[in-house]
Design an enzyme around this catalytic site. Sequence first.
Site, short mmCIF file in Angstrom:
data_model
loop_
_atom_site.label_atom_id
_atom_site.label_comp_id
_atom_site.label_asym_id
_atom_site.label_seq_id
_atom_site.Cartn_x
_atom_site.Cartn_y
_atom_site.Cartn_z
N LYS A 55 -17.42 41.90 -43.56
CA LYS A 55 -17.37 40.45 -43.74
C LYS A 55 -17.14 39.77 -42.39
O LYS A 55 -16.75 40.39 -41.41
CB LYS A 55 -16.20 40.09 -44.67
CG LYS A 55 -16.32 40.55 -46.11
CD LYS A 55 -17.18 39.62 -46.89
CE LYS A 55 -17.46 40.02 -48.31
NZ LYS A 55 -17.60 41.36 -48.73
N SER B 32 -23.86 41.87 -49.02
CA SER B 32 -22.94 40.75 -48.86
C SER B 32 -23.11 40.05 -47.51
O SER B 32 -22.61 38.96 -47.32
CB SER B 32 -21.49 41.21 -49.04
OG SER B 32 -21.10 41.99 -47.93
#
Lengths: 437, 246
Positions: free
Chosen positions: B206, B169
């Site tokens: 993230k 990610s």
Amino acid sequence: MEAQPLTIRSWPRAILHLDADAFFASCEQAIHPELKGKPVITGKERGIVAAASYEAKALGVTRGTRLSEAKRACPEAVILPSDYETYSLFSVRMFDILRRFSPDVEEYSIDEAFVDLTGLRRSFHGPYGMIARQMQETIEQELGITVSVGVSLSKVLAKIASKHNKPHGFTLIPGREIHRYLRELPLGKVWGIGPNTTEFMRKFGIKTALAFARKEEDFITKHLSKPYQEIWHELNGRSIYPVVPESKSSYQSISKAKTFTPASNDAVFVFAQLSKNLEAACIKARRYKLAATRLIVFLRTQDFSDRGVELRLSRPTAYPAELFGALKQGFHELFDPEALYRQTGVVLAGLVPSSVIQYTLFEDTARIEKMARIYDAVDFLSERFGKYAVHHGSSLPTKLQARHEGERGDTPQRGSELFKGENRRQRLGLPMLHIKV
Amino acid sequence: MVVSLLDSRESKKVPAGRRGCLYEKGLKGLDRAQENFPLDSKRSFTYTGVMKKTTREDRLHSRVRVIAGFFRQNGRMPSFSEIGEMCGLRSKNAVYKLVKQLEGLGVLKRDKKGRLIPKSLAYSLRMLGAVEAGFPSPAEEELADTLSLDRLLIKNPDATFLLKVSGDSMSGAGILPGDMVVVDKGQQPKNGDIVIAEVDGQWTMKYLRKRGEKVLLISANPRYQPIKPKTELKIAGVVTAVVRKY
């Protein structure tokens, strides 16, 4: 009388005792965040509970019980092999964080420390309670484990304070509050007072720590020896035991012992275990530049009976090759082929600095010098490639059997999940978070 | 444990005659070894001179190492008595001689008052080569202020953890599966930091995007949608570096 304080001075000294809560299990929860709030047990490789998280303790799991029993009491518990490398890293960091606050940090055990805070109120612009809170919060934030903290006037009292409210406890006992905490405390719970002293004091009608602390000095000196007189002073808020800051740099003796399962009666294998113990002890002795004058060898059988011999050496040494003769002799004296052995150990005692060794007149110094060069090379290789990169042939048979056979013989996660460039012996000195992202 | 064990049981159960002769026993073993390798004794005889020389050099090297270690640990040079203690020299004169020798080799120097100042000692173990060669290289002054890779990647060693990445990610930020990220638990997360966070019971890595009261977690891979925490957001640490070894 009951309500009268033991001392009215609030902080003649401020000693902090810090005790990590279920340390090994907490470390595991810190690097496996998904295990937070769940019952965690470590010690899989030993077959017994080495540490249990508070969630597991709440379900009745205690230290030292067999894993099969623990599983019965708490089937949903996560059981992990001990990862001493990670625990040691956490321990070192915990002490380092404490040293940011005060230079006087005594590393009492892997998860316990005493810190002398006396005089620090000025530099932190706040009371001792605030400093202690900051220490606790920093450790909990940076390491992700919880610790219990107690602050009082002496080591004995600080220990009572940190035990008072666990886990994640925070207890401050200033001078005029001491008696409140000692009133309910059975004497046997005081650090340094054992069952015999407890029973002895019971004969005088002394049952609580407060009753003991309130006894007049004449009585104490008449009936008890010096260590207990010191504890009496400490309970009264007079600090006797100093906080000893330096980490261990010298040793009285060095002992190395290892348990192996299943137990064995194979002389070659058991001797190999001893040989490995001896090598490990000598490595440590050489690291601290020490040499032994006495060698103690012991064997423990399956039914936990110990037999040992002590051997005197004519000259201090820390080289296994010089000690194997003695080791073999000790081993043959002890070893009984009928018995099953579960543990071997050696102790190097009578340690002297290796720089002052006096050779006897008839010794071949060239050969000794050569021996020194060989072991310098061995130590160099170990530093470069990991411990036991080079070892004696007599230790080889230890590899005949995994130290703990069967399902229990599994290695901690850190040992099996390696980064490129790490190997089985040497890994990066940082704990690894096991989070899947 | 051991002591009580020996007290209660076979304490010092070595026959008196055997005491004190154990080392000699050990020597006997060595004698036997020598019978097997007759060349051994000859060799040691022939090379005695060479051996001695290397020993002396080795000792000097190890002393330099000890002094350098002290300097690195304490941020100052040791006093004469401290050198004596570390190097096993009893007299100040012996220490003085050692210092003179090291001064001549460019390892350290002394100021007007006789206090020690590190020279080549201060930077790296490589300078041992310089000791042997006898002259310090002019580049060394420049190297005095270098940073180790450790210190570059790790700001707060007590609060730093490693994490092996498994997902993709953050591939847009150059963090790929199998990479090692350095996570600082002690750092306050700021807007734009890459964080390790638990969102509604799920762990993820993230970008942290803060706008006023609103918090958003954004990945660096278009295949993943931004995450808006519904009930809970816990930040375990800030990613300060990524390491990849080929």
